[in-house]
Enzyme design. Sequence first.
Site, PDB file in Angstrom:
ATOM      1  N   ARG A 168     -44.202 -45.724  49.192  1.00  0.00           N
ATOM      2  CA  ARG A 168     -43.403 -46.913  49.506  1.00  0.00           C
ATOM      3  C   ARG A 168     -41.981 -46.547  49.922  1.00  0.00           C
ATOM      4  O   ARG A 168     -41.221 -47.404  50.383  1.00  0.00           O
ATOM      5  CB  ARG A 168     -43.366 -47.850  48.283  1.00  0.00           C
ATOM      6  CG  ARG A 168     -42.441 -47.378  47.179  1.00  0.00           C
ATOM      7  CD  ARG A 168     -42.724 -48.058  45.850  1.00  0.00           C
ATOM      8  NE  ARG A 168     -42.268 -49.424  45.755  1.00  0.00           N
ATOM      9  CZ  ARG A 168     -41.122 -49.802  45.189  1.00  0.00           C
ATOM     10  NH1 ARG A 168     -40.277 -48.894  44.718  1.00  0.00           N
ATOM     11  NH2 ARG A 168     -40.816 -51.077  45.090  1.00  0.00           N
ATOM     12  N   TRP A 175     -30.386 -38.140  45.601  1.00  0.00           N
ATOM     13  CA  TRP A 175     -30.615 -36.981  44.728  1.00  0.00           C
ATOM     14  C   TRP A 175     -32.011 -36.396  44.921  1.00  0.00           C
ATOM     15  O   TRP A 175     -32.211 -35.200  44.724  1.00  0.00           O
ATOM     16  CB  TRP A 175     -30.262 -37.294  43.279  1.00  0.00           C
ATOM     17  CG  TRP A 175     -31.274 -37.930  42.382  1.00  0.00           C
ATOM     18  CD1 TRP A 175     -31.972 -39.071  42.583  1.00  0.00           C
ATOM     19  CD2 TRP A 175     -31.653 -37.453  41.079  1.00  0.00           C
ATOM     20  NE1 TRP A 175     -32.757 -39.352  41.485  1.00  0.00           N
ATOM     21  CE2 TRP A 175     -32.579 -38.377  40.545  1.00  0.00           C
ATOM     22  CE3 TRP A 175     -31.294 -36.352  40.300  1.00  0.00           C
ATOM     23  CZ2 TRP A 175     -33.161 -38.228  39.283  1.00  0.00           C
ATOM     24  CZ3 TRP A 175     -31.866 -36.206  39.044  1.00  0.00           C
ATOM     25  CH2 TRP A 175     -32.788 -37.129  38.548  1.00  0.00           C
ATOM     26  N   ASP A 176     -32.973 -37.215  45.344  1.00  0.00           N
ATOM     27  CA  ASP A 176     -34.290 -36.673  45.695  1.00  0.00           C
ATOM     28  C   ASP A 176     -34.149 -35.548  46.712  1.00  0.00           C
ATOM     29  O   ASP A 176     -34.843 -34.528  46.639  1.00  0.00           O
ATOM     30  CB  ASP A 176     -35.171 -37.749  46.327  1.00  0.00           C
ATOM     31  CG  ASP A 176     -35.545 -38.873  45.391  1.00  0.00           C
ATOM     32  OD1 ASP A 176     -36.745 -39.159  45.266  1.00  0.00           O
ATOM     33  OD2 ASP A 176     -34.644 -39.488  44.797  1.00  0.00           O
ATOM     34  N   ARG A 221     -24.338 -48.863  45.735  1.00  0.00           N
ATOM     35  CA  ARG A 221     -24.396 -47.859  44.673  1.00  0.00           C
ATOM     36  C   ARG A 221     -24.723 -46.492  45.272  1.00  0.00           C
ATOM     37  O   ARG A 221     -25.164 -46.385  46.410  1.00  0.00           O
ATOM     38  CB  ARG A 221     -25.444 -48.219  43.621  1.00  0.00           C
ATOM     39  CG  ARG A 221     -26.885 -48.265  44.133  1.00  0.00           C
ATOM     40  CD  ARG A 221     -27.861 -48.551  42.990  1.00  0.00           C
ATOM     41  NE  ARG A 221     -29.244 -48.643  43.429  1.00  0.00           N
ATOM     42  CZ  ARG A 221     -29.865 -49.768  43.777  1.00  0.00           C
ATOM     43  NH1 ARG A 221     -29.205 -50.909  43.746  1.00  0.00           N
ATOM     44  NH2 ARG A 221     -31.139 -49.756  44.163  1.00  0.00           N
ATOM     45  N   ASP A 293     -32.550 -56.318  46.021  1.00  0.00           N
ATOM     46  CA  ASP A 293     -33.414 -56.784  47.110  1.00  0.00           C
ATOM     47  C   ASP A 293     -34.826 -56.238  46.960  1.00  0.00           C
ATOM     48  O   ASP A 293     -35.811 -56.957  47.144  1.00  0.00           O
ATOM     49  CB  ASP A 293     -32.854 -56.327  48.468  1.00  0.00           C
ATOM     50  CG  ASP A 293     -31.649 -57.109  48.906  1.00  0.00           C
ATOM     51  OD1 ASP A 293     -30.763 -57.342  48.068  1.00  0.00           O
ATOM     52  OD2 ASP A 293     -31.578 -57.478  50.092  1.00  0.00           O
ATOM     53  N   GLY A 324     -30.971 -42.853  38.888  1.00  0.00           N
ATOM     54  CA  GLY A 324     -32.177 -42.115  39.245  1.00  0.00           C
ATOM     55  C   GLY A 324     -33.251 -42.214  38.181  1.00  0.00           C
ATOM     56  O   GLY A 324     -34.423 -41.979  38.465  1.00  0.00           O
ATOM     57  N   ASP A 326     -34.832 -44.766  36.666  1.00  0.00           N
ATOM     58  CA  ASP A 326     -35.144 -46.193  36.590  1.00  0.00           C
ATOM     59  C   ASP A 326     -36.637 -46.398  36.320  1.00  0.00           C
ATOM     60  O   ASP A 326     -37.419 -46.298  37.232  1.00  0.00           O
ATOM     61  CB  ASP A 326     -34.702 -46.916  37.865  1.00  0.00           C
ATOM     62  CG  ASP A 326     -35.078 -46.172  39.141  1.00  0.00           C
ATOM     63  OD1 ASP A 326     -35.269 -44.941  39.118  1.00  0.00           O
ATOM     64  OD2 ASP A 326     -35.159 -46.839  40.188  1.00  0.00           O
ATOM     65  N   GLU A 509     -45.581 -38.263  42.510  1.00  0.00           N
ATOM     66  CA  GLU A 509     -44.193 -38.455  42.095  1.00  0.00           C
ATOM     67  C   GLU A 509     -43.921 -37.943  40.687  1.00  0.00           C
ATOM     68  O   GLU A 509     -42.872 -37.365  40.405  1.00  0.00           O
ATOM     69  CB  GLU A 509     -43.886 -39.952  42.189  1.00  0.00           C
ATOM     70  CG  GLU A 509     -42.501 -40.367  41.793  1.00  0.00           C
ATOM     71  CD  GLU A 509     -42.349 -41.876  41.786  1.00  0.00           C
ATOM     72  OE1 GLU A 509     -41.216 -42.333  41.967  1.00  0.00           O
ATOM     73  OE2 GLU A 509     -43.361 -42.589  41.592  1.00  0.00           O
ATOM     74  N   GLU A 525     -42.038 -49.982  37.573  1.00  0.00           N
ATOM     75  CA  GLU A 525     -42.216 -51.306  38.166  1.00  0.00           C
ATOM     76  C   GLU A 525     -42.937 -51.261  39.505  1.00  0.00           C
ATOM     77  O   GLU A 525     -42.969 -52.240  40.228  1.00  0.00           O
ATOM     78  CB  GLU A 525     -40.850 -51.987  38.316  1.00  0.00           C
ATOM     79  CG  GLU A 525     -39.824 -51.151  39.058  1.00  0.00           C
ATOM     80  CD  GLU A 525     -38.426 -51.760  39.025  1.00  0.00           C
ATOM     81  OE1 GLU A 525     -38.226 -52.753  38.309  1.00  0.00           O
ATOM     82  OE2 GLU A 525     -37.554 -51.240  39.722  1.00  0.00           O
TER      83      GLU A 525
END
Length: 549
Positions: A168, A175-176, A221, A293, A324, A326, A509, A525
């Site tokens: 997605r 930072w990735d 941010r 959003d 990062g 989250d 991931e 989420e």
Amino acid sequence: MLNQKIQNPNPDELMIEVDLCYELDPYELKLDEMIEAEPEPEMIEGLPASDALTPADRYLELFEHVQSAKIFPDSKTFPDCAPKMDPLDILIRYRKVRRHRDFDLRKFVENHFWLPEVYSREYVSDPQNSLKEHIDQLWPVLTREPQDHIPWSSLLALPQSYIVPGGRFSETYYWDSYFTMLGLAESGREDLLKCMADNFAWMIENYGHIPNGNRTYYLSRSQPPVFALMVELFEEDGVRGARRYLDHLKMEYAFWMDGAESLIPNQAYRHVVRMPDGSLLNRYWDDRDTPRDESWLEDVETAKHSGRPPNEVYRDLRAGAASGWDYSSRWLRDTGRLASIRTTQFIPIDLNAFLFKLESAIANISALKGEKETEALFRQKASARRDAVNRYLWDDENGIYRDYDWRREQLALFSAAAIVPLYVGMANHEQADRLANAVRSRLLTPGGILASEYETGEQWDKPNGWAPLQWMAIQGFKMYGDDLLGDEIARSWLKTVNQFYLEQHKMIEKYHIADGVPREGGGGEYPLQDGFGWTNGVVRRLIGLYGEP
């Protein structure tokens, strides 16, 4: 409505006289003179101008209607759609037809927007490929070109090619990208390293900071500040000289320290907190206090169950995204409830370690350029930060670094974020040795190190392991002479990823590593994503160091 450094400010962040429904918070400071419009993105020659408005700003009630109606299973889909015509015309049309009896919201969206393209849909991995071959063949699949930008979309155009994580996530992330770059360097893709170096420098020049990602809705941010680590990598791999980035590093530092000089003890502004003894430490922050959003409906639902002013919750959710992590037990008052999130009241150990690295990098490069006053100033800043971290974030009784709750004046939870001070060289050898013992007994598993020791259902907690945490732990412990632990984590992680790859023929991931049987990590989420940029980067670098598992 332009993006602003503070929009719809949280009442808890105000120290000026306005009508509020909630009691003013004496800890927070807001300075009117520091509120200024976000800079508009500049034109890139040959590309359409980026639009600084977020989809929520631009589409107003249409945006809320689409997100509330859940016409897409993922809240990120609509913000990533690109309009087929002038957005204002779309909004006017919507207002004309929305009350018609036969109005179909899904069809309206499909008729007026291009849905996000799934670039990797046609890619099928070759099960005969080794892990190394698989990663090297994925780089082109995850590469995006500047011409991919569509006018009025939320995507911020960049001047050069870049790597996306996958799934997605069809944009580059701050930072990735550092951990992805480790693998690009190992794969000999200096061409992409140079492109990404130029892109991040360009974002600092044009936005004053590196956003969370290259989307308009990420402009408010940043993410963990790892540009100094990128610059170090560019220098080590001969991609770009470090000296050319000194001004960019200073600009990023100014972003993170904005407002610091005006604070008195026990006050905070944006990313900065002045501690009771006058020292300065930093926290994560987002300049907006509205639902994100890309997770609008999830944020609205979370705020409903919080019992707090919604804008407080939105700010903390956004700050959690900026971290990062989250999300994680690190940010929760009640570890089982996301609605209890309080990100802005924590002083994170990893953030302050990364800023120590930034201060040290500015000092070191200034020394190379003969700027002695700047060198001395930033060495003093780095030293002061290390001293403050040792006073507030080092738990001497247990021999670990922990986040610090500056509102409650108490240490918070232990997590794998504690290894970042080792990775950036901020710890002393005694601290490194004691932390190694804690990691062995509390976070180490046969599959690598856990994000935390708490099972909360959040993705940055037990039972999950993440590639960037493995890399920083491996290199951090080895830097302090604990090769045994560093090598154990490296080989465990390579085994985890390779075993999963042999079974599923993909990289993901995050991984479930708590019980020695690697499988897909859960929580969070959104569904698990494959691809996956930073997993590929870290594993490719480890293969270069340890060989294929």
